[in-house]
Design an enzyme around this catalytic site. Structure first.
Site, PDB file in Angstrom:
ATOM      1  CG  ASP A  35      -1.929   0.780   1.080  1.00  0.00           C
ATOM      2  OD1 ASP A  35      -2.297   1.435  -0.059  1.00  0.00           O
ATOM      3  OD2 ASP A  35      -2.687   1.130   2.247  1.00  0.00           O
ATOM      4  CG  HIS A  52      -0.098   1.831  -9.357  1.00  0.00           C
ATOM      5  ND1 HIS A  52      -0.172   1.428  -8.049  1.00  0.00           N
ATOM      6  CD2 HIS A  52      -0.991   2.665  -9.549  1.00  0.00           C
ATOM      7  CE1 HIS A  52      -1.372   2.002  -7.699  1.00  0.00           C
ATOM      8  NE2 HIS A  52      -1.930   2.627  -8.680  1.00  0.00           N
ATOM      9  CG  LEU A 146       9.461 -17.641  -3.311  1.00  0.00           C
ATOM     10  CD1 LEU A 146       9.170 -17.517  -1.819  1.00  0.00           C
ATOM     11  CD2 LEU A 146      10.150 -16.125  -3.617  1.00  0.00           C
TER      12      LEU A 146
HETATM   13  C1  FPP Z   1      -1.902   0.109  -3.392  1.00  0.00           C
HETATM   14  O1  FPP Z   1      -1.386   1.342  -3.197  1.00  0.00           O
HETATM   15  C2  FPP Z   1      -1.543  -0.690  -4.357  1.00  0.00           C
HETATM   16  C3  FPP Z   1      -2.126  -1.374  -5.588  1.00  0.00           C
HETATM   17  C4  FPP Z   1      -3.462  -1.281  -5.283  1.00  0.00           C
HETATM   18  C5  FPP Z   1      -1.434  -2.066  -6.548  1.00  0.00           C
HETATM   19  C6  FPP Z   1      -0.158  -2.727  -6.143  1.00  0.00           C
HETATM   20  C7  FPP Z   1       0.505  -2.780  -7.489  1.00  0.00           C
HETATM   21  C8  FPP Z   1       1.947  -2.825  -7.462  1.00  0.00           C
HETATM   22  C9  FPP Z   1       2.940  -2.731  -6.397  1.00  0.00           C
HETATM   23  C10 FPP Z   1       2.661  -2.722  -8.929  1.00  0.00           C
HETATM   24  C11 FPP Z   1       2.342  -3.824 -10.000  1.00  0.00           C
HETATM   25  C12 FPP Z   1       2.477  -5.258  -9.381  1.00  0.00           C
HETATM   26  C13 FPP Z   1       2.836  -6.276 -10.090  1.00  0.00           C
HETATM   27  C14 FPP Z   1       2.617  -7.633  -9.342  1.00  0.00           C
HETATM   28  C15 FPP Z   1       3.107  -6.382 -11.294  1.00  0.00           C
HETATM   29  P1  FPP Z   1      -2.497   2.501  -3.768  1.00  0.00           P
HETATM   30  O2  FPP Z   1      -2.733   2.869  -5.171  1.00  0.00           O
HETATM   31  O3  FPP Z   1      -3.890   2.226  -2.861  1.00  0.00           O
HETATM   32  O4  FPP Z   1      -1.810   3.646  -2.570  1.00  0.00           O
HETATM   33  P2  FPP Z   1      -2.548   4.977  -1.866  1.00  0.00           P
HETATM   34  O5  FPP Z   1      -3.355   4.177  -0.730  1.00  0.00           O
HETATM   35  O6  FPP Z   1      -1.415   5.738  -1.362  1.00  0.00           O
HETATM   36  O7  FPP Z   1      -3.453   5.812  -2.809  1.00  0.00           O
END
Ligand code: FPP
Length: 260
Positions: A35, A52, A146
């Site tokens: 997050d 992201h 893993l």
């Molecule tokens: C939450 O941060 C994150 C996500 C919803 C997506 C996670 C994706 C990645 C780390 C990149 C792609 C992953 C792979 C496996 C290729 P948020 O957007 O909710 O952050 P915020 O709470 O600060 O808005």
């Protein structure tokens, strides 16, 4: 934060956390709610999708660190059932990042003996993401070091609902009677049927919520919340989380005396 864990005489830098990890008491299964990507981007004056993009580097570092340490299962919450409600640009970017990361990292997965797995409503993903996922899953299926599981279009309530439906159908068709429904039977119907329960659940970015992630599987997990935003989550932060986990007493309902 590293400073919170400081004990007199301990220098809380990365080398110390590595040195202090007991390699005989590693969590077998680590799950992570990644997050803070959006907030990371905002802090840099960038739009959310850049968070992201940067977050994929933390995914890479974390997978590499788990493989090096000998962690057997790593499950990452990459896209929840609720994330479909985000703006189209963001959803499309996440799906494209998934496809490009899989294309880019297949060799690393093979070279490091890592198998890929996916849980969630995978049939809801765009077809190119489904195709890429199934190819990488197939190619890496015999890897043993893993097991990396991506939770994609995943929601724990959806998983449990599906499980209840499947079991109810079996009861209706006289496959078994209701009194034979046990915890083991429920587990057999979960996406995670062939994985151990989560030992350590990490959530980054300071939020202290579970957000519909692995509700059954975290029944006895140790929870670890860190202020670090996911794109800033590096090896030392994972070492720190494991070090913190190893200081806890896992009693599973027993008394301290029974454990010792
Ligand atoms: C939450 O941060 C994150 C996500 C919803 C997506 C996670 C994706 C990645 C780390 C990149 C792609 C992953 C792979 C496996 C290729 P948020 O957007 O909710 O952050 P915020 O709470 O600060 O808005």
């Amino acid at each position: 934060m590293a400073g919170d864990l400081a004990i007199v005489g301990f220098n809380t830098n990365i080398m110390n956390f590595i040195d202090q990890i007991d390699h005989n008491r590693l969590p077998e299964h680590i799950a992570i709610i990644m997050d803070g990507n959006g907030r990371w981007a905002k802090k840099q004056g960038l739009i959310r999708i850049n968070g992201h993009k940067k977050g994929t580097q933390s995914v890479r570092d974390t997978v590499e660190t788990c493989a090096e340490l000998g962690i057997k299962y790593l499950t990452l919450y990459a896209f929840s059932t609720e994330n479909w409600k985000r703006p189209k640009l963001e959803v499309d970017t996440l799906m494209n990042l998934l496809v490009s990361s899989l294309k880019k990292e297949i060799k690393t997965l093979q070279d490091n003996d890592i198998s890929l797995n996916a849980i969630g409503s995978i049939s809801n993903l765009p077809s190119k993401a489904q195709k890429e996922l199934s190819e990488v899953i197939e190619k890496t299926k015999n890897n043993k070091r893993l097991r990396l599981t991506l939770a994609l279009s995943y929601g724990s309530r959806e998983e449990l609902t599906k499980t209840v439906q499947e079991i109810a159908l079996k009861v209706k068709n006289n496959v078994f009677s209701p009194h034979l429904i046990s915890e083991a039977v429920i587990k057999e119907h979960l996406y995670t049927h062939d994985m151990p329960d989560v030992d350590l659940l990490i959530r980054t970015s300071g939020e202290q919520r579970i957000s519909n992630f692995l509700l059954w599987q975290i029944a006895y997990a140790e929870l670890y919340f860190t202020e670090v935003l996911w794109p800033d989550f590096k090896k030392e932060h994972l070492y720190e989380a494991i070090f913190n986990y190893q200081k806890r007493e896992r009693r599973f309902g027993k008394t301290s005396e029974q454990i010792s």
